[in-house]
Design an enzyme around this catalytic site. Sequence first.
Site, short mmCIF file in Angstrom:
data_model
loop_
_atom_site.label_atom_id
_atom_site.label_comp_id
_atom_site.label_asym_id
_atom_site.label_seq_id
_atom_site.Cartn_x
_atom_site.Cartn_y
_atom_site.Cartn_z
N ARG A 23 34.81 81.89 22.07
CA ARG A 23 34.87 82.07 20.67
C ARG A 23 35.71 81.23 19.59
NH1 ARG A 23 36.24 88.03 19.64
NH2 ARG A 23 37.90 87.41 21.28
N ASN A 41 32.12 88.66 20.62
CA ASN A 41 31.79 89.01 22.10
C ASN A 41 30.80 90.21 22.03
OD1 ASN A 41 33.26 87.10 23.46
ND2 ASN A 41 35.14 88.53 23.40
#
Length: 94
Positions: A23, A41
């Site tokens: 990320r 996520n």
Amino acid sequence: MREATPKALHVRVQGRVQGVFYRASTQQQAQRLGLRGWVRNCDDGSVEAVLCGDDAALEAMLAWMAQGPDKARVDALDKTPAEVPDNNDFEVRQ
């Protein structure tokens, strides 16, 4: 001359993509390319993102996401059209 309308894509990345800075690395790469949107996520172990920008930046981002950061292993990358996000930057969401 009219400015091109930005395009948006929803991307789902499957593989070893959580716990490997996917990320944060996605956010850095998106900011380098001038994209806006978000990444987060998912409960199933995948990562999803909405990317918004011009075609060249989106293609470069998709190519990067197919590899990911060093410790990632990308098994699948699925993309579909998305609504243009209303944020003006690229954020990591929980």
